[in-house]
Every structure is written in structure tokens, then in C-alpha cells.
Motif scaffolding. Structure first.
Motif, short mmCIF file in Angstrom:
data_model
loop_
_atom_site.label_atom_id
_atom_site.label_comp_id
_atom_site.label_asym_id
_atom_site.label_seq_id
_atom_site.Cartn_x
_atom_site.Cartn_y
_atom_site.Cartn_z
N HIS A 20 0.77 -1.30 0.02
CA HIS A 20 0.06 -0.11 0.53
C HIS A 20 0.95 1.65 0.21
CE1 HIS A 20 -3.61 -2.04 0.00
NE2 HIS A 20 -3.15 -2.86 0.94
N ARG A 47 -9.27 4.86 0.04
CA ARG A 47 -8.65 3.61 0.05
C ARG A 47 -10.78 3.23 1.42
NH1 ARG A 47 -4.00 1.25 4.12
NH2 ARG A 47 -4.74 -1.14 3.70
N ASP A 53 -7.86 -3.84 0.60
CA ASP A 53 -7.21 -3.56 -0.22
C ASP A 53 -7.15 -3.00 -1.64
OD1 ASP A 53 -4.97 -5.41 1.01
OD2 ASP A 53 -5.79 -7.08 -0.07
N TRP A 55 -8.74 0.04 -4.18
CA TRP A 55 -8.46 1.82 -3.84
C TRP A 55 -8.90 2.76 -4.55
CZ3 TRP A 55 -4.25 4.82 -0.61
CH2 TRP A 55 -3.52 3.97 -0.10
#
Length: 195
Positions: A20, A47, A53, A55
């Protein structure tokens, strides 16, 4: 979609777990490339949750033609290719009007990882620690070859050899080893509270 209306592109991307911070740096690099592009109005990324996970990268252009020029540009293609296997695209949407900046309420929260920039003296220390012994070793090993050379040429050879070694090997190693110290929060100076 009217060709003269501002248009916002929202791209949902699934980032590989543990990448990330790299993704945020990659998205920031794309912002910097697009910033000088004609018709660019802004961009950002959100996000879906602190542990998610997924975005959403959003960017906005003055009209469809300006967006198309950016989408077809070599700069954007280079930037997209630089992501490698960092993430995959799961959804792309084009929107016009102000609603283009917003999803349904509650869907997203801003979650840009904080980057602590170390003070310059710490940066200097992290460069000095690998550079001094490496420079000393290079001078020792090259002296039999460059001892009779003019000083400018000897230094030039040294710099040409050491720069890529420092950039790609020793600086990343040094900053990784010193990361807790480099990224430690700065302590407020005594007497600075309340100013």
C-alpha cells in the motif's frame, strides 16, 4: 456525455497485500505527471477502509478531449507500465459534474499513508555512513590504476563507479536499516508548546 463538460475518471484498483505504501507513491507520481497536462483539474485517491486492498484513483479533466489526450499520452503509458504487478484494475467509471468526485456516502474514507520526512542532518548521516567506507575502498582499489592520472579524471572515474552503486545498492540498504531512526517522530522543542 457532453464533450465540453469536466469529466472525472474513477478507477477501482485492488492492491497486492503489503504494497500500500508503494501504491500511494505510485499514485503520487501519476499526480505529478498529470499536473502539467493541459486541461488537468485535479486528482486524488481513497481507500475503502483501513485494512482494505481496494483503492479508488480519481482524476479530473476540463473536457473529454483533454482526458483523451492524457489517456493516450506516452507519459501516462510509462506511468501505468511502471506499476508492474502492484495492483489490478477492477472497475473504471467516467462521470461528469461535481458528483464525479464523490461515491455513495460512507463508501470511502481518505487513507493516505503518512510519510515522515527525516531532518536533513539525519539524511546526511544515512548517506555518509555507506559513502565514506565505499569511497575509501574505491580509492584504495583504483589507486594503482589511477595514481598517475590527472586528479579530475581519477575523481570522475570514482564518481561514475560509485554513483550507481550508492543509488541502487548502498543507499536503499542504509535507509532500510536506519528506517526506525530516520522516521521517528520529531520531538517538540522545549518551550514551543502553545506557540
Amino acid at each position: 456525455m457532453p464533450k465540453t463538460a469536466p469529466v472525472t475518471v474513477s478507477i477501482a484498483r485492488t492492491v497486492q497485500p503489503g504494497y500500500h505504501r508503494q501504491f500511494a507513491a505510485w499514485a503520487h507520481a501519476g499526480q505529478e505527471l498529470a499536473r502539467e497536462w493541459p486541461g488537468y483539474l485535479g486528482s486524488g485517491w481513497v481507500r475503502t477502509g483501513p485494512d482494505s486492498d481496494e483503492w479508488h484513483v480519481m482524476y479530473r479533466f476540463a473536457d473529454v478531449d483533454a482526458l483523451q489526450a492524457w489517456d493516450d499520452s506516452l507519459e501516462r503509458r510509462w506511468w501505468i507500465d511502471s506499476a508492474g504487478g502492484l495492483m489490478q484494475i477492477t472497475r473504471v467509471e467516467h462521470r461528469t459534474g461535481i458528483e464525479g468526485w464523490f461515491d455513495q456516502p460512507g463508501d470511502v474514507t481518505i487513507a493516505v499513508p503518512e510519510t515522515v520526512v527525516p531532518p536533513r542532518w539525519k539524511q546526511a548521516v544515512s548517506i555518509f555512513l555507506p559513502f565514506f567506507p565505499l569511497s575509501l575502498l574505491a580509492n584504495f582499489l583504483l589507486h594503482p590504476v589511477t595514481g598517475s592520472w590527472p586528479l579530475v579524471l581519477a575523481v570522475l572515474l570514482n564518481v561514475c563507479l560509485l554513483t550507481p552503486i550508492m543509488t541502487y545498492l548502498f543507499l536503499p540498504l542504509s535507509t532500510r536499516m536506519l528506517r526506525p531512526w530516520l522516521q521517528a517522530p520529531r520531538k517538540p522543542r522545549p518551550g514551543s508548546a502553545g506557540r
